[in-house]
Design a protein around this motif. Sequence first.
Motif, PDB file in Angstrom:
ATOM      1  N   HIS A 100       0.962  -1.142   0.140  1.00 44.92           N
ATOM      2  CA  HIS A 100       0.028  -0.092  -0.019  1.00 44.92           C
ATOM      3  C   HIS A 100       0.981   1.342   0.249  1.00 44.92           C
ATOM      4  O   HIS A 100       1.857   1.325   0.735  1.00 44.92           O
ATOM      5  CB  HIS A 100      -0.938  -0.122   1.286  1.00 44.92           C
ATOM      6  N   ASP A 101       0.404   2.181  -0.823  1.00 45.61           N
ATOM      7  CA  ASP A 101       1.481   3.441  -0.781  1.00 45.61           C
ATOM      8  C   ASP A 101       0.351   4.480   0.035  1.00 45.61           C
ATOM      9  O   ASP A 101      -0.758   4.485   0.009  1.00 45.61           O
ATOM     10  CB  ASP A 101       1.251   3.928  -2.170  1.00 45.61           C
ATOM     11  N   PRO A 102       1.170   5.248   0.823  1.00 40.96           N
ATOM     12  CA  PRO A 102       0.477   6.030   1.935  1.00 40.96           C
ATOM     13  C   PRO A 102      -0.198   7.372   0.964  1.00 40.96           C
ATOM     14  O   PRO A 102       0.168   7.579   0.016  1.00 40.96           O
ATOM     15  CB  PRO A 102       1.633   6.676   2.548  1.00 40.96           C
ATOM     16  N   SER A 103      -1.247   7.900   1.522  1.00 42.52           N
ATOM     17  CA  SER A 103      -1.837   8.954   1.091  1.00 42.52           C
ATOM     18  C   SER A 103      -0.741   9.999   1.176  1.00 42.52           C
ATOM     19  O   SER A 103       0.151  10.136   2.030  1.00 42.52           O
ATOM     20  CB  SER A 103      -3.071   9.227   1.678  1.00 42.52           C
ATOM     21  N   LEU A 104      -1.027  11.293   0.430  1.00 49.43           N
ATOM     22  CA  LEU A 104       0.002  12.013   0.567  1.00 49.43           C
ATOM     23  C   LEU A 104      -0.036  12.832   1.975  1.00 49.43           C
ATOM     24  O   LEU A 104       1.151  13.134   2.561  1.00 49.43           O
ATOM     25  CB  LEU A 104      -0.548  13.391  -0.435  1.00 49.43           C
ATOM     26  N   PRO A 105      -1.063  13.268   2.479  1.00 44.47           N
ATOM     27  CA  PRO A 105      -1.119  13.580   3.957  1.00 44.47           C
ATOM     28  C   PRO A 105      -0.471  12.650   5.079  1.00 44.47           C
ATOM     29  O   PRO A 105       0.472  13.087   5.907  1.00 44.47           O
ATOM     30  CB  PRO A 105      -2.486  13.796   4.334  1.00 44.47           C
ATOM     31  N   LEU A 106      -0.465  11.522   4.608  1.00 39.26           N
ATOM     32  CA  LEU A 106       0.209  10.441   5.473  1.00 39.26           C
ATOM     33  C   LEU A 106       1.616  10.391   5.439  1.00 39.26           C
ATOM     34  O   LEU A 106       2.551  10.366   6.123  1.00 39.26           O
ATOM     35  CB  LEU A 106      -0.228   9.188   5.499  1.00 39.26           C
ATOM     36  N   ALA A 107       2.009  10.676   4.073  1.00 40.41           N
ATOM     37  CA  ALA A 107       3.478  10.780   3.682  1.00 40.41           C
ATOM     38  C   ALA A 107       4.154  11.834   4.539  1.00 40.41           C
ATOM     39  O   ALA A 107       5.230  11.962   4.736  1.00 40.41           O
ATOM     40  CB  ALA A 107       3.715  10.697   2.186  1.00 40.41           C
ATOM     41  N   PHE A 108       3.240  12.949   4.274  1.00 41.12           N
ATOM     42  CA  PHE A 108       3.694  14.164   4.895  1.00 41.12           C
ATOM     43  C   PHE A 108       4.057  14.040   6.662  1.00 41.12           C
ATOM     44  O   PHE A 108       5.080  14.331   6.960  1.00 41.12           O
ATOM     45  CB  PHE A 108       2.882  15.615   4.735  1.00 41.12           C
ATOM     46  N   ARG A 109       3.118  13.330   7.209  1.00 45.33           N
ATOM     47  CA  ARG A 109       3.187  13.082   8.666  1.00 45.33           C
ATOM     48  C   ARG A 109       4.501  12.374   8.920  1.00 45.33           C
ATOM     49  O   ARG A 109       5.187  12.490   9.949  1.00 45.33           O
ATOM     50  CB  ARG A 109       2.026  12.357   9.109  1.00 45.33           C
ATOM     51  N   ILE A 110       4.695  11.258   7.800  1.00 48.84           N
ATOM     52  CA  ILE A 110       5.749  10.358   8.170  1.00 48.84           C
ATOM     53  C   ILE A 110       6.979  11.103   8.082  1.00 48.84           C
ATOM     54  O   ILE A 110       7.924  11.038   8.692  1.00 48.84           O
ATOM     55  CB  ILE A 110       5.671   9.124   7.293  1.00 48.84           C
ATOM     56  N   ALA A 111       7.153  12.030   7.027  1.00 42.33           N
ATOM     57  CA  ALA A 111       8.498  12.593   6.783  1.00 42.33           C
ATOM     58  C   ALA A 111       8.537  13.969   8.022  1.00 42.33           C
ATOM     59  O   ALA A 111       9.635  13.904   8.481  1.00 42.33           O
ATOM     60  CB  ALA A 111       8.256  13.766   5.694  1.00 42.33           C
ATOM     61  N   ARG A 112       7.437  14.376   8.610  1.00 40.21           N
ATOM     62  CA  ARG A 112       7.737  15.199   9.668  1.00 40.21           C
ATOM     63  C   ARG A 112       8.068  14.515  10.758  1.00 40.21           C
ATOM     64  O   ARG A 112       9.006  15.068  11.717  1.00 40.21           O
ATOM     65  CB  ARG A 112       6.494  16.096   9.939  1.00 40.21           C
ATOM     66  N   LEU A 113       7.452  13.329  11.107  1.00 42.42           N
ATOM     67  CA  LEU A 113       7.957  12.384  12.260  1.00 42.42           C
ATOM     68  C   LEU A 113       9.357  12.202  12.138  1.00 42.42           C
ATOM     69  O   LEU A 113      10.192  12.153  13.461  1.00 42.42           O
ATOM     70  CB  LEU A 113       7.110  11.130  12.168  1.00 42.42           C
ATOM     71  N   PHE A 114       9.970  11.879  11.140  1.00 43.24           N
ATOM     72  CA  PHE A 114      11.378  11.464  10.910  1.00 43.24           C
ATOM     73  C   PHE A 114      12.302  12.772  10.450  1.00 43.24           C
ATOM     74  O   PHE A 114      13.226  12.455  10.345  1.00 43.24           O
ATOM     75  CB  PHE A 114      11.578  10.254  10.013  1.00 43.24           C
ATOM     76  N   ASN A 115      11.715  13.848  10.512  1.00 40.44           N
ATOM     77  CA  ASN A 115      12.291  14.808  10.364  1.00 40.44           C
ATOM     78  C   ASN A 115      13.256  14.718   8.925  1.00 40.44           C
ATOM     79  O   ASN A 115      14.564  15.310   8.863  1.00 40.44           O
ATOM     80  CB  ASN A 115      13.277  15.623  11.583  1.00 40.44           C
ATOM     81  N   MET A 116      12.538  14.412   7.695  1.00 38.69           N
ATOM     82  CA  MET A 116      13.209  14.292   6.687  1.00 38.69           C
ATOM     83  C   MET A 116      12.437  14.689   5.554  1.00 38.69           C
ATOM     84  O   MET A 116      11.214  14.554   5.608  1.00 38.69           O
ATOM     85  CB  MET A 116      13.470  12.684   6.516  1.00 38.69           C
ATOM     86  N   PRO A 117      13.026  14.972   4.441  1.00 34.74           N
ATOM     87  CA  PRO A 117      12.203  15.033   3.324  1.00 34.74           C
ATOM     88  C   PRO A 117      11.347  13.922   2.769  1.00 34.74           C
ATOM     89  O   PRO A 117      12.045  12.848   2.947  1.00 34.74           O
ATOM     90  CB  PRO A 117      13.078  15.709   2.124  1.00 34.74           C
ATOM     91  N   ILE A 118      10.551  14.104   2.245  1.00 41.14           N
ATOM     92  CA  ILE A 118       9.636  12.715   1.803  1.00 41.14           C
ATOM     93  C   ILE A 118      10.317  11.967   0.707  1.00 41.14           C
ATOM     94  O   ILE A 118      10.495  10.761   1.038  1.00 41.14           O
ATOM     95  CB  ILE A 118       8.161  13.278   0.978  1.00 41.14           C
ATOM     96  N   GLU A 119      10.884  12.620  -0.190  1.00 39.13           N
ATOM     97  CA  GLU A 119      12.042  12.093  -1.341  1.00 39.13           C
ATOM     98  C   GLU A 119      13.115  11.173  -0.528  1.00 39.13           C
ATOM     99  O   GLU A 119      13.563  10.360  -1.122  1.00 39.13           O
ATOM    100  CB  GLU A 119      12.624  13.065  -2.210  1.00 39.13           C
ATOM    101  N   GLU A 120      13.572  11.591   0.603  1.00 42.46           N
ATOM    102  CA  GLU A 120      14.683  10.543   1.261  1.00 42.46           C
ATOM    103  C   GLU A 120      14.013   9.429   1.803  1.00 42.46           C
ATOM    104  O   GLU A 120      14.496   8.578   2.311  1.00 42.46           O
ATOM    105  CB  GLU A 120      15.235  11.492   2.476  1.00 42.46           C
ATOM    106  N   ILE A 121      12.547   9.287   2.082  1.00 46.92           N
ATOM    107  CA  ILE A 121      11.707   8.153   2.641  1.00 46.92           C
ATOM    108  C   ILE A 121      11.266   7.229   1.548  1.00 46.92           C
ATOM    109  O   ILE A 121      11.310   5.981   1.541  1.00 46.92           O
ATOM    110  CB  ILE A 121      11.032   8.482   3.644  1.00 46.92           C
ATOM    111  N   PHE A 122      10.536   7.856   0.648  1.00 46.39           N
ATOM    112  CA  PHE A 122       9.936   7.311  -0.821  1.00 46.39           C
ATOM    113  C   PHE A 122      10.520   7.448  -2.057  1.00 46.39           C
ATOM    114  O   PHE A 122      10.846   8.365  -2.189  1.00 46.39           O
ATOM    115  CB  PHE A 122       8.331   7.562  -0.348  1.00 46.39           C
ATOM    116  N   ASP A 123      10.697   6.291  -2.536  1.00 42.59           N
ATOM    117  CA  ASP A 123      11.215   6.377  -3.985  1.00 42.59           C
ATOM    118  C   ASP A 123      10.078   5.870  -4.912  1.00 42.59           C
ATOM    119  O   ASP A 123       9.926   4.725  -4.779  1.00 42.59           O
ATOM    120  CB  ASP A 123      12.535   5.474  -3.945  1.00 42.59           C
ATOM    121  N   ASP A 124      10.009   6.720  -5.780  1.00 43.82           N
ATOM    122  CA  ASP A 124       8.851   6.123  -6.924  1.00 43.82           C
ATOM    123  C   ASP A 124       9.408   5.240  -8.055  1.00 43.82           C
ATOM    124  O   ASP A 124       8.762   5.072  -8.992  1.00 43.82           O
ATOM    125  CB  ASP A 124       8.193   7.171  -7.444  1.00 43.82           C
TER     126      ASP A 124
END
Length: 64
Positions: A38-62
Motif C-alpha cells: 500500500h502506498d500512503p496518502s499524501l497527507p500520511l506521507a507528510f506526517r511520516i516525513a515530519r515525524l522522521f524530520n526528513m524530506p519525503i523524497e528521502e523516505i519514499f522512492d517512486d
Amino acid sequence: MNNRLKVLRAERDWSQAELAGHLDVSRQAVNAIETGKHDPSLPLAFRIARLFNMPIEEIFDDGE
C-alpha cells in the motif's frame, strides 16, 4: 513504491504498533506500507516525513 520506513522505524527501536500510534494509523497500515502493498496518502506521507524530520523524497522512492 519503495520506502525506507522499516529501516527508519528500526533505527528508533519502535515496533510497528508504536509507529502506528505516532502516525494515528493502524499497525496493519504500517505493515502494508513497509511491505509495499500500500502506498500512503499524501497527507500520511507528510506526517511520516515530519515525524522522521526528513524530506519525503528521502523516505519514499517512486523508482524514477
